[in-house]
Design an enzyme around this catalytic site. Structure first.
Site, PDB file in Angstrom:
ATOM      1  N   ASP A 124      10.241 -51.950   8.169  1.00  0.00           N
ATOM      2  CA  ASP A 124       8.721 -51.286   8.376  1.00  0.00           C
ATOM      3  C   ASP A 124       9.029 -50.360   9.708  1.00  0.00           C
ATOM      4  O   ASP A 124       9.018 -51.360  10.810  1.00  0.00           O
ATOM      5  CB  ASP A 124       7.808 -52.306   8.595  1.00  0.00           C
ATOM      6  N   HIS A 125       8.922 -49.466   9.715  1.00  0.00           N
ATOM      7  CA  HIS A 125       9.334 -48.615  11.131  1.00  0.00           C
ATOM      8  C   HIS A 125       8.351 -49.022  12.153  1.00  0.00           C
ATOM      9  O   HIS A 125       8.761 -48.684  13.377  1.00  0.00           O
ATOM     10  CB  HIS A 125       9.817 -47.189  10.897  1.00  0.00           C
TER      11      HIS A 125
ATOM     12  N   HIS B 112       1.991 -51.425   7.276  1.00  0.00           N
ATOM     13  CA  HIS B 112       2.084 -50.906   8.806  1.00  0.00           C
ATOM     14  C   HIS B 112       0.913 -51.649   9.445  1.00  0.00           C
ATOM     15  O   HIS B 112       0.995 -52.469  10.459  1.00  0.00           O
ATOM     16  CB  HIS B 112       1.878 -49.529   9.085  1.00  0.00           C
TER      17      HIS B 112
END
Length: 500
Positions: A195-196, A258
């Site tokens: 999950d960036h 996110h």
């Protein structure tokens, strides 16, 4: 005012050299590889964070020679790298790349890949450490991992690790099914669900921000915090992602991963230095304490919306239903706002307000802590009341910490809000994918989502998905270029709160 990055688990690990390895990039001809992965590997290389000997094998359906592939990697670096690309030392980096024309559904492709991996390991005298990065359609993940197993590619004398890009499933059942299939080929500690948002430096700093700053720790008192607001707003629309996005919506594309990850990271309250496993355990405990939004609270605690036509930066933009590839009757959500509660000892009774959407007035990801007012006699100075104190953590596009306090204006003898901002020196900050790739190479899973977090997130989201599908929550609209629907403002107004 500028501040330096705080120490973190990632920084401690960065002093270590990764072991020699092979990096296998599935989807090497795609946009993510071009914009993020190739530049990330290059910047790790120039900062001496790559092993002395490594092999990168790119896979794709388009037939390229090694020379053509290396040229495309170079073009990617010169276009998207955050730092200057120096000619000196570039060619040895490019020489580490090889290309393999690949069909994920054909077992012969895996045999060819296995031979190429082994050949490069022998040429470079590197151990059988293999990192597989899956930047592919979700439907291919099971096929690829199954064939990696049956072909023998992951039967190595070294370590093996799998990085999986989101989306990890489309609902609770599909996520569980996908996880079961992955676990037939990889152990849980070998699976890195990326999950960036967890790679953004400010998010990683949340782990130690309070710990190393007593002045901030003194503010993190549940008796002082009135509410927490988390915003992730985008100015872009659906762009070319309509086939995926119209089935996912903001609820799957942003909230399930996110936004809930930001909630977990924000709610971490670590009184002492913690090991990676302790941090992940704490995040799971937070998800377990996240109060479900029950049927009777849908109308009061949740807003779903879709953007209408409007204006962004002075340019007219179409409504979501007018975007290419979007059905004109689509009921897909492009905006979600919600009121959440974490029923644990520290956060009990303190609302978390989250919102995320496309085609909004600005691009920004931030966390705002609003503090309670103190009963005083200040009405003599400011009859309308004092502005609340705020602690604002800006995550992107810039990184900063701001503190809003009240200062007296000598000309009026009244108090006005004033903000002090501390910013990072972000001219050459590492990007999220650099930090995450480096962590995966080192076997540091702190900032990757483990299965329990993913499952609990889907469990929390699943009833909302069902409510959306059955139209039990109205889909409202908002103008492109606005701050969102009026209903989102009303969500907070009921609590006498404003969005910050």
């Amino acid at each position: 005012m500028q501040f330096n990055n705080f120490s973190s688990q990632t920084e401690e690990h960065s002093e270590r050299n990764a072991q020699g390895m092979t990096v296998v990039l599935f989807g090497a001809t795609g946009d993510l590889a071009k914009r993020k992965l190739f530049p990330a590997l290059y910047n790790l290389y120039v900062e001496n964070k790559m092993p002395k000997a490594f092999s990168v094998i790119g896979l794709g359906r388009t037939p390229y020679t090694d020379d053509v592939f290396q040229t495309k990697v170079e073009q990617s670096l010169r276009t998207y790298s955050r730092g200057n690309v120096e000619d000196e030392g570039l060619q040895p980096f490019l020489n580490s790349f090889r290309y393999c024309t690949f069909d994920a559904t054909e077992i012969t492709s895996y045999k060819k890949l296995n031979e190429l991996i082994g050949q490069r390991e022998r040429e470079l005298a590197i151990p059988e450490n293999r990192l597989f990065y899956l930047s592919v359609a979700p439907s291919l993940i099971d096929v690829i991992t199954s064939n990696l197993n049956t072909s023998g590619i992951i039967q190595t004398s070294g370590w093996k690790r799998l990085i999986v890009e989101k989306p990890f499933g489309s609902d609770l059942a599909s996520a569980r099914d996908l996880n079961e299939k992955l676990r037939t080929a990889f152990h849980e500690d070998e699976i890195y669900r990326i999950d960036h948002y967890l790679g953004k430096p400010m998010v990683q700093n949340l782990e130690t921000l309070i710990l190393v700053n007593p002045v901030l720790d003194s503010l993190f008192n549940h008796k002082l915090i009135a509410n927490v607001q988390i915003t992730a707003s985008e100015t872009v629309g659906v762009e070319t992602r309509a086939p995926y996005y119209d089935k996912a919506g903001a609820i799957r594309d942003m909230v399930q991963n996110h936004m809930l990850q930001l909630v977990m990271m924000t709610a971490l309250h670590l009184p002492k230095k913690a090991q990676p496993e302790e941090i992940r355990t704490k995040k799971v405990e937070i998800m377990e304490a996240l109060r479900p939004i029950h049927e009777e609270n849908l109308q009061t605690d949740l807003i779903r919306a879709q953007y209408d036509k409007g204006e962004i930066f002075g340019i007219d933009v179409p409504a979501y239903r007018e975007e290419p590839g979007v059905p004109n009757s689509s009921m897909n959500d492009t905006y979600i706002a919600a009121r959440l509660f974490i029923d644990n000892e520290f956060w009990k009774g303190i609302p978390f307000y989250i919102r995320t959407g496309k085609r909004l007035d600005k691009k920004s990801t931030r966390i705002v802590f609003e503090f309670k007012e103190r009963p005083t006699l200040m009405e003599d100075y400011h009859p309308e009341g004092l502005a609340p104190n705020l602690l604002i953590l800006e995550i992107s596009p810039n990184e900063s910490i701001s503190l809003q306090v009240n200062m007296k204006d000598p000309s009026t003898n009244r108090f006005q809000p004033s903000t002090i901002t501390f910013t990072t020196n972000s001219s050459n900050q590492p990007e999220a994918y650099e930090l995450l790739l480096h962590d995966a190479m080192l076997g540091n899973a702190t900032f990757f989502a483990n299965w329990k977090e993913v499952e609990l997130s889907w469990q929390w989201i699943q009833p909302l998905l069902e409510a959306f599908e059955e139209n039990r929550l109205p889909l409202v609209s908002y103008a492109a270029g606005s701050t969102g629907p009026k209903e989102a403002k009303q969500l907070l107004a009921k609590d006498h709160v404003n969005w910050w």
